[in-house]
Design a protein around this motif. Structure first.
Motif, PDB file in Angstrom:
ATOM      1  N   LEU A 193       0.948 -43.873  19.646  1.00  0.00           N
ATOM      2  CA  LEU A 193       1.104 -44.421  18.296  1.00  0.00           C
ATOM      3  C   LEU A 193       1.019 -43.336  17.211  1.00  0.00           C
ATOM      4  O   LEU A 193       1.894 -43.277  16.328  1.00  0.00           O
ATOM      5  CB  LEU A 193       0.058 -45.511  18.068  1.00  0.00           C
ATOM      6  N   PRO A 194       0.019 -42.456  17.214  1.00  0.00           N
ATOM      7  CA  PRO A 194       0.014 -41.401  16.199  1.00  0.00           C
ATOM      8  C   PRO A 194       1.229 -40.484  16.290  1.00  0.00           C
ATOM      9  O   PRO A 194       1.790 -40.086  15.262  1.00  0.00           O
ATOM     10  CB  PRO A 194      -1.284 -40.642  16.473  1.00  0.00           C
ATOM     11  N   TRP A 196       4.241 -41.241  17.429  1.00  0.00           N
ATOM     12  CA  TRP A 196       5.406 -41.963  16.928  1.00  0.00           C
ATOM     13  C   TRP A 196       5.404 -41.991  15.403  1.00  0.00           C
ATOM     14  O   TRP A 196       6.444 -41.868  14.760  1.00  0.00           O
ATOM     15  CB  TRP A 196       5.418 -43.397  17.475  1.00  0.00           C
ATOM     16  N   ALA A 197       4.199 -42.169  14.815  1.00  0.00           N
ATOM     17  CA  ALA A 197       4.122 -42.167  13.357  1.00  0.00           C
ATOM     18  C   ALA A 197       4.512 -40.803  12.793  1.00  0.00           C
ATOM     19  O   ALA A 197       5.259 -40.705  11.803  1.00  0.00           O
ATOM     20  CB  ALA A 197       2.706 -42.545  12.917  1.00  0.00           C
ATOM     21  N   THR A 206       0.308 -44.941   7.121  1.00  0.00           N
ATOM     22  CA  THR A 206       0.844 -45.413   8.398  1.00  0.00           C
ATOM     23  C   THR A 206       0.130 -44.740   9.570  1.00  0.00           C
ATOM     24  O   THR A 206      -0.150 -45.368  10.593  1.00  0.00           O
ATOM     25  CB  THR A 206       2.349 -45.141   8.471  1.00  0.00           C
ATOM     26  N   TRP A 209      -3.070 -46.480  10.065  1.00  0.00           N
ATOM     27  CA  TRP A 209      -2.870 -47.742  10.792  1.00  0.00           C
ATOM     28  C   TRP A 209      -2.673 -47.495  12.281  1.00  0.00           C
ATOM     29  O   TRP A 209      -3.175 -48.249  13.124  1.00  0.00           O
ATOM     30  CB  TRP A 209      -1.676 -48.496  10.223  1.00  0.00           C
ATOM     31  N   ALA A 210      -1.901 -46.452  12.609  1.00  0.00           N
ATOM     32  CA  ALA A 210      -1.661 -46.142  14.019  1.00  0.00           C
ATOM     33  C   ALA A 210      -2.970 -45.787  14.727  1.00  0.00           C
ATOM     34  O   ALA A 210      -3.237 -46.245  15.850  1.00  0.00           O
ATOM     35  CB  ALA A 210      -0.662 -44.999  14.134  1.00  0.00           C
ATOM     36  N   THR A 214      -4.848 -47.915  17.690  1.00  0.00           N
ATOM     37  CA  THR A 214      -5.292 -47.281  18.937  1.00  0.00           C
ATOM     38  C   THR A 214      -6.773 -47.564  19.191  1.00  0.00           C
ATOM     39  O   THR A 214      -7.185 -47.860  20.324  1.00  0.00           O
ATOM     40  CB  THR A 214      -5.054 -45.770  18.857  1.00  0.00           C
TER      41      THR A 214
END
Length: 822
Positions: A193-194, A196-197, A206, A209-210, A214
């Motif tokens: 997630l981080p 991808w952000a 964002t 949020w990532a 997680t």
């Protein structure tokens, strides 16, 4: 009727029985030997041990350790070989060969642990399983280099991390005996997630949020899975990811320029707070920490929204009120540890707000020091101008409100605190309330007279709280009067400095402070007397503690009153235009009055600290009279009179008597110096002779009197001024006469065993001799070779080292001999 055998018959019976027992014993011993020969086999001969054979040494490592070391080393070597093959030798094979090699090796490495586990080879399976995980990473890298070289590296890494995490998790669950795949999957799952952000060029919000998502996934894994190692790792990663997300959101909230911009990071902060409370309910072991983090996150989220639209001071008030709202959680249906965590968060917010108010408080207390060089230069235009230093009043104008709110919160929290913590909370509330009132004039920018009046009233209130509490308050809340006493004394010092701007303000302020301090000391007299009575009679009650607290309070107030009185006298003299040497004489009225008060029985409990404090007026008077030797001599003589009057009291006689003698002698020397007397003996001998006669009479009436008391002042009155004159005299007559007199005094002291005569005479004789021989010593030293002084110094050191113990013994005997003298 008994038949007793004759002795001869009884002896024959005993001999017969002994013979029978001996025969039976011989039979039993023979049977025993026969049985031993039947039971003991014949051992074969032992061949000699060859010299080449040695006893086996004890093993230094256990077999499991050797096994694990070999497996680890083998796994590392295989991993290095795989990496080298992938990175270096990859280009020598075609696409088909590459796929076959990597696919075959990876599948074999993944399948081997399952087979090894079935054969109970767990350690080998772990090593091969770790190698298999590394091979999957190399497969992903090889795929990127061969087929997807133009793909975004961050996006590809995020996708690969997600796929590998899922693959390793499934593999670990399938091969239940392996302990490595699941923890590796948990660690790898933190990245997708981080990454991808970051790959999408998302904002910091964002990214927060990532990270928070997680952390939520890690939390769910901890709550709803069973593998212990993976759960532990997931718990740690949840704290790391969640904490990093909250820190990013806090930073965005603090730098936001508009309420809407501050509201956006507030949403993940509230989400993080909710997640923390959820975990606090489900996991008791981390309830306190989760409650603390949740409280801080919620406070930052809510108070951060209006912050950009209000001044900094009111923003701090908003944070403080939001932190105070956390205290309502004491009635929430949460675990006790979580409630304590929320309370700790509220305390942290309050502490941060109080720290923000420290600059204006420090400036209010210490700021007037910067105006000491401009005493009586005129009334400032406002309180802020009088303080002389600007701590940023525009930003800290709400400091009194912040301090009052913090004080109220501490006072209200006392109901929910343990009994042992309530006094500390009340002390904090008292100090914060006093600080709020102290900075109020500067925060409101009041006029200079209003500021001085406010500080005086505040000082009076603090001293009243310290002096006139109820007795139950002394027993139960004893630190509160102590805090009030400290605040009152600090406030008195601060208002004294603040009042130096004008002459009238200085005189009025010092006079009011003197009245307050003296009144407080007198008001504590009954409590001190009652405690002393109870202590002497052994009928102590609950109020005895009040008396013990009142004693140091009364001493502090009395000492502060002495200092204030000295300052007021100096101010009055300066206002009257008196010279400094006349002011020095006026200052001596303070120790004189203190000595008279100390002689009264009712003033004895605080006499000693007052006298020690008043003694500081002596050096002050000498400093004021400096530059006028006649005035300095008069000041010293008056100090001697005060000390002599104090010496009339039996409990002060030894120390005050010696001090008075020293001051009188010193005053005499200074007076002689001021009069340019070249022959001091004409003035000192008429004093010395009567003094020695008085000392002789004193010794006859009191054989226990010390020789220092009887003869010391008289001898010092002549010997020491003569010695000072002899050192500046170029003729030989005075040094010769002084040397003869000192020799006579020394011999008399040695004959009569009088310490004062022996020490004073010997010291003066040695110094006089040194003065006379100094030119010859200098001349002789100049004529010696350069190498001779170091050589002599070396020999001296050797001699000292060789006879050190003997010299110590002699010195000890000399000290004992002097000690036995009177």
């Amino acid at each position: 009727m008994e038949n007793v055998p004759r002795p001869a018959e009884e002896l024959a019976v005993l001999d017969h029985e002994l013979a029978r027992i001996e025969a039976r014993r011989a039979q039993l011993l023979a049977r025993r030997s026969y049985l031993l020969t039947l039971l003991t086999p014949v051992a074969p001969p032992v061949p000699p041990v060859p010299r080449a054979r040695r006893a086996a040494r004890a093993a230094e490592t256990s077999p499991p350790s050797v096994q694990n070391a070999l497996l680890a080393l083998g796994g590392v070597l295989l991993t290095i070989a795989a990496i080298a093959f992938t990175v270096v030798s990859w280009g020598s094979l075609g696409i088909g060969g590459r796929s076959v090699v990597l696919g075959t090796v990876t599948v074999a490495a993944l399948a081997a642990p399952v087979l090894l586990l079935r054969r109970s080879l767990a350690s080998t399976a772990e090593a091969v399983g770790a190698l298999a995980l590394v091979l999957t990473v190399l497969d992903a890298y090889a795929l990127y280099r061969a087929a997807l070289p133009d793909t975004d590296p961050l996006g590809y890494t995020a996708t690969v991390c997600a796929v590998l995490a899922a693959l390793w998790a499934g593999y670990g669950l399938r091969a239940g005996g392996l302990r490595t795949p699941l923890p590796a999957a948990v660690l790898t799952a933190q990245l997708p997630l981080p990454l991808w952000a970051l790959a999408a060029g998302a904002s910091e919000l964002t990214l927060a949020w990532a990270l928070l998502a997680t952390a939520a996934a890690d939390t769910a894994f901890v709550l709803w899975t069973k593998p212990a190692p993976a759960r532990s790792i997931a718990g740690v990663t949840a704290w790391v990811s969640g904490g990093w997300a909250l820190l990013i959101a806090v930073g965005l909230s603090l730098i936001a320029d508009a309420p809407l911009d501050a509201a956006r990071p507030g949403v993940p902060l509230l989400a993080g707070a909710g997640l923390g409370l959820f975990v606090a309910v489900r996991v008791p072991g981390v309830s306190f920490a989760c409650g603390l983090v949740a409280g801080l996150a919620a406070t930052t989220a809510i108070a951060g929204v209006p912050r950009p639209s209000v001044p900094l001071g009111w923003a701090v008030v908003g944070y403080l009120l939001c932190g105070a709202a956390l205290l309502t959680a004491v009635r929430a249906p949460l675990p006790h540890a979580a409630v304590r965590g929320l309370g700790a968060a509220a305390g942290a917010v309050v502490a941060g707000a109080v720290l923000w108010t420290l600059p204006p408080v420090a400036v209010t207390v210490l700021g007037p020091v910067s105006r000491v060089e401009h005493i009586w230069s005129g009334a400032p235009g406002s309180a802020r101008e009088a303080l002389g230093t600007d701590p940023g009043w525009s930003a800290t104008a709400t400091a009194p409100l912040v301090l009052l709110i913090a004080a109220g919160l501490l006072a209200a929290a006392c109901r929910h605190l343990a009994a042992s913590a309530r006094p500390a909370a009340l002390c904090g509330a008292t100090a914060l309330g006093w600080a709020a009132a102290l900075v109020l004039p500067g925060a409101l920018d009041l006029g200079y007279p209003a500021a001085v009046a406010t500080h005086l009233a505040l000082t009076a209130g603090a001293l009243a709280l310290a002096v006139y509490p109820r007795r139950s308050a002394y027993g139960a809340w004893s630190p509160v009067p102590t805090t009030a006493m400290v605040c009152g004394l600090v406030g008195a010092a601060a208002v004294s400095l603040l009042a130096l701007a004008t002459e009238t303000t200085t005189l009025i302020t010092l006079g009011v402070l003197l009245i307050l301090l003296c009144g407080g000391a007198v008001a504590l007299g009954p409590a001190v007397a009652e405690a002393a009575t109870e202590t002497n009679t052994g009928t102590g009650t609950g109020s005895t503690r009040a008396g013990f607290l009142a004693r140091p309070f009364q001493a502090l107030l009395a000492c502060a009153a002495v200092v204030t009185a000295a300052a007021l006298l100096c101010a009055l003299c300066a206002s009257a235009g008196l010279p400094r040497e006349h002011t020095a004489l006026a200052v001596l009225a303070v120790p004189a009055v203190v000595a008279l008060l100390g002689a009264r029985p009712r003033g004895r409990p605080v006499a000693l600290p007052m006298e020690l404090t008043a003694a500081g007026a002596g050096p002050l008077a000498v400093i004021l009279a400096a530059g006028h030797p006649e005035s300095v001599a008069l000041v010293l003589a008056l100090c001697g009179v005060v000390a002599a009057g104090t010496a009339l009291r039996p409990d002060r006689r030894p120390a005050a008597g010696y001090l008075a003698a020293a001051l009188f002698v010193l005053a005499t020397w200074v007076r002689l110096y001021a009069s340019d007397v070249a022959t001091p003996e004409a003035y000192t001998l008429p004093v010395t002779v009567p003094a020695l006669v008085v000392g002789f009479l004193r010794r006859r009436g009191d054989p226990e009197a010390s020789s220092w008391t009887a003869y010391g002042p008289g001898l010092a009155a002549t010997l020491l001024p003569s010695l000072a004159a002899a050192w500046g005299d170029t003729h030989w007559l005075r040094p010769l006469a002084l040397g003869l007199a000192a020799l006579a005094v020394t011999l008399v002291g040695a004959r009569l065993r009088l310490q004062a005569l022996l020490v004073l005479g010997g010291a003066v004789l040695a110094l006089d001799t040194l003065h006379e021989l100094a030119p010859y010593v200098v001349q002789a030293v100049g004529a010696l070779p350069r190498w001779l002084p170091p050589a002599l110094a070396g020999l001296l050191l050797l001699a000292l080292g060789a006879t050190y113990e003997r010299r110590l013994h002699d010195a000890r005997r000399l000290r004992e001999s002097l000690g036995r003298m009177r």
